[in-house]
Design an enzyme around this catalytic site. Structure first.
Site, PDB file in Angstrom:
ATOM      1  N   CYS A 114      46.080 110.640  98.935  1.00  0.00           N
ATOM      2  CA  CYS A 114      47.303 110.047  99.504  1.00  0.00           C
ATOM      3  C   CYS A 114      48.412 111.070  99.701  1.00  0.00           C
ATOM      4  O   CYS A 114      49.267 110.908 100.560  1.00  0.00           O
ATOM      5  CB  CYS A 114      47.805 108.930  98.606  1.00  0.00           C
ATOM      6  N   HIS A 276      54.625 107.218 101.364  1.00  0.00           N
ATOM      7  CA  HIS A 276      53.213 106.923 101.610  1.00  0.00           C
ATOM      8  C   HIS A 276      53.037 105.414 101.509  1.00  0.00           C
ATOM      9  O   HIS A 276      53.538 104.783 100.574  1.00  0.00           O
ATOM     10  CB  HIS A 276      52.366 107.645 100.559  1.00  0.00           C
ATOM     11  N   ASN A 306      46.735 100.664 103.778  1.00  0.00           N
ATOM     12  CA  ASN A 306      46.950 102.009 103.224  1.00  0.00           C
ATOM     13  C   ASN A 306      45.967 102.958 103.915  1.00  0.00           C
ATOM     14  O   ASN A 306      44.758 102.828 103.753  1.00  0.00           O
ATOM     15  CB  ASN A 306      46.694 101.934 101.707  1.00  0.00           C
TER      16      ASN A 306
HETATM   17  N1  ACO Z   1      41.468  88.870  96.319  1.00  0.00           N
HETATM   18  C1  ACO Z   1      41.552  87.921  95.385  1.00  0.00           C
HETATM   19  N2  ACO Z   1      41.572  88.174  94.065  1.00  0.00           N
HETATM   20  C2  ACO Z   1      41.495  89.454  93.695  1.00  0.00           C
HETATM   21  C3  ACO Z   1      41.404  90.501  94.619  1.00  0.00           C
HETATM   22  C4  ACO Z   1      41.390  90.168  95.991  1.00  0.00           C
HETATM   23  N3  ACO Z   1      41.307  91.075  96.947  1.00  0.00           N
HETATM   24  N4  ACO Z   1      41.347  91.658  93.952  1.00  0.00           N
HETATM   25  C5  ACO Z   1      41.401  91.380  92.647  1.00  0.00           C
HETATM   26  N5  ACO Z   1      41.492  90.038  92.488  1.00  0.00           N
HETATM   27  C6  ACO Z   1      41.571  89.274  91.246  1.00  0.00           C
HETATM   28  C7  ACO Z   1      41.032  90.009  90.058  1.00  0.00           C
HETATM   29  O1  ACO Z   1      39.635  89.861  89.979  1.00  0.00           O
HETATM   30  C8  ACO Z   1      41.744  89.335  88.923  1.00  0.00           C
HETATM   31  O2  ACO Z   1      41.108  88.125  88.651  1.00  0.00           O
HETATM   32  P1  ACO Z   1      40.993  87.568  87.133  1.00  0.00           P
HETATM   33  O3  ACO Z   1      42.420  87.360  86.691  1.00  0.00           O
HETATM   34  O4  ACO Z   1      40.215  86.320  87.291  1.00  0.00           O
HETATM   35  O5  ACO Z   1      40.308  88.642  86.350  1.00  0.00           O
HETATM   36  C9  ACO Z   1      43.098  88.990  89.508  1.00  0.00           C
HETATM   37  O6  ACO Z   1      42.948  89.059  90.950  1.00  0.00           O
HETATM   38  C10 ACO Z   1      44.189  89.954  89.103  1.00  0.00           C
HETATM   39  O7  ACO Z   1      43.693  91.287  89.244  1.00  0.00           O
HETATM   40  P2  ACO Z   1      44.581  92.520  88.942  1.00  0.00           P
HETATM   41  O8  ACO Z   1      43.810  93.748  89.275  1.00  0.00           O
HETATM   42  O9  ACO Z   1      45.138  92.391  87.573  1.00  0.00           O
HETATM   43  O10 ACO Z   1      45.727  92.279  90.015  1.00  0.00           O
HETATM   44  P3  ACO Z   1      47.081  93.010  90.161  1.00  0.00           P
HETATM   45  O11 ACO Z   1      48.169  92.025  90.054  1.00  0.00           O
HETATM   46  O12 ACO Z   1      47.161  94.243  89.322  1.00  0.00           O
HETATM   47  O13 ACO Z   1      47.011  93.459  91.678  1.00  0.00           O
HETATM   48  C11 ACO Z   1      46.632  95.453  92.907  1.00  0.00           C
HETATM   49  C12 ACO Z   1      45.993  94.345  92.086  1.00  0.00           C
HETATM   50  C13 ACO Z   1      47.191  94.880  94.190  1.00  0.00           C
HETATM   51  C14 ACO Z   1      45.543  96.464  93.251  1.00  0.00           C
HETATM   52  C15 ACO Z   1      47.767  96.078  92.062  1.00  0.00           C
HETATM   53  O14 ACO Z   1      47.299  96.465  90.791  1.00  0.00           O
HETATM   54  C16 ACO Z   1      48.375  97.251  92.729  1.00  0.00           C
HETATM   55  O15 ACO Z   1      49.082  97.101  93.679  1.00  0.00           O
HETATM   56  N6  ACO Z   1      48.131  98.445  92.202  1.00  0.00           N
HETATM   57  C17 ACO Z   1      48.517  99.637  92.843  1.00  0.00           C
HETATM   58  C18 ACO Z   1      47.326 100.109  93.529  1.00  0.00           C
HETATM   59  C19 ACO Z   1      47.636 100.713  94.821  1.00  0.00           C
HETATM   60  O16 ACO Z   1      48.643 100.484  95.432  1.00  0.00           O
HETATM   61  N7  ACO Z   1      46.687 101.519  95.191  1.00  0.00           N
HETATM   62  C20 ACO Z   1      46.771 102.202  96.341  1.00  0.00           C
HETATM   63  C21 ACO Z   1      47.849 103.164  96.210  1.00  0.00           C
HETATM   64  S1  ACO Z   1      47.437 104.611  95.528  1.00  0.00           S
HETATM   65  C22 ACO Z   1      46.865 105.340  96.804  1.00  0.00           C
HETATM   66  O17 ACO Z   1      47.292 105.128  97.877  1.00  0.00           O
HETATM   67  C23 ACO Z   1      45.738 106.183  96.554  1.00  0.00           C
END
Ligand code: ACO
Length: 349
Positions: A114, A276, A306
């Site tokens: 990234c 980013h 992204n």
């Molecule tokens: N659709 C539906 N449900 C989903 C999905 C999806 N696509 N993905 C995960 N879930 C579920 C999980 O299985 C989990 O279910 P459970 O509670 O039954 O176990 C629930 O949603 C919550 O999962 P979390 O991973 O805890 O969700 P969170 O609120 O943390 O959101 C996310 C996930 C969006 C990835 C968040 O952690 C985030 O934004 N993190 C930053 C990651 C990021 O931005 N990465 C890219 C940037 S870094 C880069 O660019 C390299």
């Protein structure tokens, strides 16, 4: 003083628009979940077997060169940032050199995910400041959709990423009212596996602490790609989302302030922040933390997801096209991602 300026910019996104609802047809997810957690409404996917990371990079590069008023014959050096190269090796830089029929100039690939574009900008800026090159083509491009897990198992990663490319031409300037003022690069490998695409690779299980020395490995002919990886479908990127989020929201503000302070500026001097496009929630958090107005931050993740190394140049290009980045503006580019690596660049447009 000699420094580099962005003399031309261009971006390319493929035609295929994939909405959140489209993804619900192949995995268990929902438009509501994706929009609420990431802000993403849709993303673009490249045309399989017709486009590639390098071909998208070439499309963006042609626009950037046209805007800079230069042709492929003028380019002295190519820098290509991507985590989704056409081939494991050689890199995409040489494929661009070939596609654009350039002279036999140097071509460097940057693997900083990234923050790859910011790292590439910093490298290009040093080459221009030293007087070594006069026209550097810097590209950030990704074809993520070729390497994502479209089953429900991969949903936490797959819904976030999209394809596209952005490019700039860097040239020298002696005008102190324009150009790249400074760049700031960081890393912390402690978190290397928190956001990673581990297989195939030469680790052979090393990061897991497994003893992989065995005749069967030799018999197979190598451990880059093993039957086990294939059987377990352990061939996709993985991410600990919450760990990424937690560190990203610390490092983005830090590195933005580092760029401003290094040049004697404060938040109120900033005309535009181009973060980013990791996740809209991360950008909003950073905006709030730094108390930036809405018109001081540009976001387009809603349309493209992204796009990793391509996201900063695509966003910068759109902000410029929309008149939100104008001549003389103080612009900060900032990125954070896998590695973890992060960085910023402060420039006078
Ligand atoms: N659709 C539906 N449900 C989903 C999905 C999806 N696509 N993905 C995960 N879930 C579920 C999980 O299985 C989990 O279910 P459970 O509670 O039954 O176990 C629930 O949603 C919550 O999962 P979390 O991973 O805890 O969700 P969170 O609120 O943390 O959101 C996310 C996930 C969006 C990835 C968040 O952690 C985030 O934004 N993190 C930053 C990651 C990021 O931005 N990465 C890219 C940037 S870094 C880069 O660019 C390299």
């Amino acid at each position: 003083m000699l420094r580099s300026k962005i003399a031309g910019i261009g971006h390319y996104v493929p035609d295929w628009v994939v909405s959140n609802d489209d993804l619900t047809k192949v995995m268990d997810t929902s438009d509501e979940w994706i929009q609420e957690r990431t802000g993403i409404r849709e993303r673009r996917y490249g045309a399989r077997h017709q486009e590639s990371t390098s071909s998208m990079g070439v499309a963006a590069a042609k626009i950037a060169m046209e805007n800079a008023g230069v042709g492929p014959e003028d380019i002295d050096f190519v820098i290509f940032a991507t985590l989704s190269p056409d081939y494991y090796f050689p890199g995409c830089g040489v494929l661009v050199q070939r596609a654009l029929k350039m002279r036999d100039v140097g071509a460097l690939d940057v693997r900083n995910q990234c923050s790859g574009f910011i790292y590439g900008l910093s490298v290009g800026d040093q080459f221009i400041r030293s007087g070594m090159y006069k026209n550097i083509l810097l590209i950030g491009a990704e074809f993520h959709s070729m390497g994502l897990d479209f089953s429900t198992r991969g949903r936490n990663v797959t819904v976030i990423f999209g394809d596209g490319a952005g490019a700039v031409v860097l040239q020298p300037t002696e005008d102190e009212n324009e150009g790249v003022l400074s760049t700031h690069l960081h890393s912390d490998g402690e978190y290397a596996e928190k956001l990673a695409f581990i297989n195939p690779g030469s680790h052979g299980g090393y990061h897991l602490g497994t003893d992989r020395f065995g005749y069967e490995d030799l018999e197979f002919g190598g451990v880059f790609l093993t039957p086990k990886m294939w059987e377990e479908q352990d061939l996709f990127p993985n991410m600990e989302g919450q760990a990424v989020f937690k560190i990203a929201v610390q490092k983005f503000p830090e590195v933005i302030m580092e760029a401003l302070e290094a040049n004697g500026y404060g938040i109120s001097d900033l005309d535009m922040l181009i973060p980013h496009q990791a996740n809209l929630r991360i950008s909003q958090f950073v905006q709030k933390r730094l108390q930036l107005r809405d018109d001081q931050v540009f976001n387009n993740i809603q349309k493209y997801g992204n796009t990793t190394a391509a996201s900063v140049p695509i966003a910068l290009c759109e902000a410029w096209q929309e008149g939100k980045v104008k001549k003389g503006d103080l612009v900060c580019l900032a990125a954070f991602g896998s590695g973890f690596t992060w960085g910023s660049a402060l420039l006078r447009w």
